[in-house]
Design a protein around this motif. Structure first.
Motif, mmCIF file in Angstrom:
data_model
loop_
_atom_site.group_PDB
_atom_site.id
_atom_site.type_symbol
_atom_site.label_atom_id
_atom_site.label_comp_id
_atom_site.label_asym_id
_atom_site.label_seq_id
_atom_site.Cartn_x
_atom_site.Cartn_y
_atom_site.Cartn_z
ATOM 1 N N VAL A 143 0.615 -1.180 -0.066
ATOM 2 C CA VAL A 143 -0.010 0.002 -0.003
ATOM 3 C C VAL A 143 0.715 1.234 0.111
ATOM 4 N N TYR A 155 -8.057 1.272 1.011
ATOM 5 C CA TYR A 155 -8.138 0.152 2.064
ATOM 6 C C TYR A 155 -8.459 0.983 3.432
ATOM 7 N N ILE A 163 -5.983 -5.838 6.872
ATOM 8 C CA ILE A 163 -7.035 -5.004 6.040
ATOM 9 C C ILE A 163 -8.183 -5.523 6.414
ATOM 10 N N LEU A 166 -11.151 -3.210 1.010
ATOM 11 C CA LEU A 166 -10.389 -3.259 0.186
ATOM 12 C C LEU A 166 -11.034 -2.952 -1.266
ATOM 13 N N ALA A 177 -3.902 0.638 -2.508
ATOM 14 C CA ALA A 177 -3.440 -0.573 -2.906
ATOM 15 C C ALA A 177 -2.464 -0.553 -4.169
ATOM 16 N N ASN A 181 0.904 -8.143 -4.442
ATOM 17 C CA ASN A 181 0.391 -8.850 -3.086
ATOM 18 C C ASN A 181 0.935 -10.266 -3.180
ATOM 19 N N GLU A 205 -9.399 -7.715 -5.898
ATOM 20 C CA GLU A 205 -9.328 -7.210 -4.707
ATOM 21 C C GLU A 205 -10.820 -7.480 -4.113
ATOM 22 N N GLU A 209 -11.317 -9.419 -0.409
ATOM 23 C CA GLU A 209 -12.398 -8.849 0.563
ATOM 24 C C GLU A 209 -13.334 -9.659 1.062
ATOM 25 N N PRO A 221 -1.141 -4.803 5.668
ATOM 26 C CA PRO A 221 -0.691 -4.006 4.837
ATOM 27 C C PRO A 221 0.915 -3.692 4.688
#
Length: 245
Positions: A143, A155, A163, A166, A177, A181, A205, A209, A221
């Motif tokens: 992030v 986020y 998190i 997101l 973001a 990842n 994302e 989530e 994060p």
């Protein structure tokens, strides 16, 4: 070497080999180039994807296993990176990054997977910093807390610092973001299941989530605000990226 010790050696190599996925199936029409966006040339002569490969090898060594999800004009990417593995998103013109990542996770081996969008130009130190969490097998999202633009994925975090939300619609976001990842070996099945459930046009994302909400996936994060990372969507983004390379 005995058969049993040979098996142990192979198992150890399997565990320590980092799996990296680059999502590069999209058409990237907003940049207005004829080739896939990851093959856009930077001011130092490298393409965006070559810069990513250089960063991957700098952080994880030449043995890192790189898989590229291809779709639009895939032959150009395959020709440019013949040593990579490839996963084909045959619905690249009808689906978003959730379905490209889904295909990549389905094709991955045992262990966690580090992935990135194929249009991100970023500081080599990003992956060096992230490597510590990869080695811990900790799911994370990188992030940038210095920018919270309306059109970007934002986020929030919960009480323990992981998190919570997101998406592009997050209110009161703490930052953006970056598009780099990692999903751990223990969380991969849950994320894959959620990616299979989300709509074709959802970004990955959304899967993250849902896995946080429904599977209690803990996503750390990792703040890289002091380093550069530019997602190249438009010509002005490319100009900004070229200031760093």
């Amino acid at each position: 070497m005995t058969p049993s010790s040979h098996v142990r050696t192979e198992l150890k190599e399997t565990i320590v080999t980092t799996q990296v996925v680059i999502l590069a199936a999209g058409m990237g029409s907003r940049l207005g180039r004829s080739l896939p966006k990851p093959l856009t040339e930077l001011s130092d002569g490298r393409t965006i994807m070559q810069q990513q490969f250089d960063n991957i090898h700098a952080a994880f060594g030449k043995d890192a296993k790189v898989t590229i999800v291809v779709g639009y004009k895939l032959e150009h990417i395959i020709e440019a990176f013949p040593d990579a593995s490839f996963v084909y998103n045959e619905q690249y013109d009808q689906t978003n990054t959730s379905k490209s990542l889904m295909r990549a996770l389905q094709a991955s081996g045992n262990g966690g997977v580090l992935w990135m969008n194929g249009d991100v130009v970023f500081d080599p130190a990003v992956l060096v910093r992230a490597a510590a969490a990869v080695n811990r097998d900790q799911t994370f999202v990188t992030v940038n807390t210095s920018s919270v633009a309306d059109e970007e994925v934002k986020y929030t975090t919960g009480p323990e610092g992981f998190i919570h939300e997101l998406s592009k619609t997050v209110k009161g976001g703490l930052g953006e973001a970056v598009g780099i990842n990692y999903v751990s070996s223990t969380h991969k099945a849950a994320l894959l299941r959620q990616l299979q459930r989300v709509a074709d046009q959802d970004y990955f994302e959304r899967g993250i989530e849902l896995a946080i909400e429904q599977d209690k996936m803990l996503v750390e994060p990792i703040d890289i605000s002091d380093l550069y990372a530019v997602e190249v969507d438009f010509a002005e983004d490319l100009e900004r990226a070229n200031l760093f390379v």
